[in-house]
Write a protein that holds these residues in place. Sequence first.
Motif, short mmCIF file in Angstrom:
data_model
loop_
_atom_site.label_atom_id
_atom_site.label_comp_id
_atom_site.label_asym_id
_atom_site.label_seq_id
_atom_site.Cartn_x
_atom_site.Cartn_y
_atom_site.Cartn_z
N PHE A 38 20.93 -0.54 -44.49
CA PHE A 38 19.68 -0.63 -45.25
C PHE A 38 18.55 0.16 -44.60
O PHE A 38 17.47 0.29 -45.17
CB PHE A 38 19.27 -2.10 -45.45
CG PHE A 38 20.33 -2.90 -46.16
CD1 PHE A 38 21.06 -2.35 -47.21
CD2 PHE A 38 20.62 -4.21 -45.78
CE1 PHE A 38 22.06 -3.08 -47.86
CE2 PHE A 38 21.60 -4.95 -46.43
CZ PHE A 38 22.33 -4.38 -47.46
N LYS A 43 19.02 -0.59 -49.60
CA LYS A 43 18.45 -1.90 -49.26
C LYS A 43 18.24 -2.78 -50.50
O LYS A 43 18.06 -3.98 -50.38
CB LYS A 43 17.15 -1.75 -48.48
CG LYS A 43 16.00 -1.12 -49.23
CD LYS A 43 14.78 -1.02 -48.31
CE LYS A 43 13.63 -0.35 -49.02
NZ LYS A 43 12.47 -0.17 -48.12
N LYS A 77 20.69 -5.58 -50.65
CA LYS A 77 20.62 -6.58 -49.58
C LYS A 77 20.80 -8.00 -50.12
O LYS A 77 20.37 -8.31 -51.22
CB LYS A 77 19.26 -6.47 -48.89
CG LYS A 77 19.09 -7.33 -47.67
CD LYS A 77 17.77 -7.00 -46.98
CE LYS A 77 17.63 -7.78 -45.69
NZ LYS A 77 17.32 -9.19 -45.91
#
Length: 200
Positions: free
Chosen positions: A43, A60, A63
Amino acid sequence: MQCEGDKTYGEKGSCPICKMDLALVENNSKLADDDDISEESIFNLTSMWHNEEGEAIQLKDLKGKTLVMVMIYTSCKAACPRLVADMRNIESQIPDKKIKKIQFVMVSIDPETDTPEKLKAFAKENFMDDAHWTFLQGTESGVREFANVLSVKYKEISPIDFSHSNIISVFNPQGELKHQQEGLGVDNKETIASIMEVTP
């Protein structure tokens, strides 16, 4: 007045310096999220990608879920169909209660040919259009950078053909690499175990 700049506290109480009551700060999750990312996390990569819906995303944005990732290209007639079969085989062994916490990600090594439209058609064709499947098209440099992180080697050998590594990678929800499966049609018992272990 800011006694300690942007310092925040996790519990109720008062400021140890000015003794004013501490106030609850909303929308501080972004700060906490960034703190969760270690130096080893994918990320940290800032390259932009497009998914099969044409939406621009960064890694990211994935995530919070276990990521099972593989690099392929849709016009491949040799190894990639077997990698796709391996990914679907792994998916079939994950219990339903865990599947919502996992994202299966197919990253194209041929971004010029594999447009979002092409990736979407490929996803439908291969019954990989459920919400837990994501297809990514990046830039040449973004794809190369990501391949280096995964230790995936690929080389264009003709305008429509690539030679490439056959590696399926498992990342925990913080984007840290936890397991790699190399080869085609291999026993994926360890891969399944790794996915189950890192999926909350």
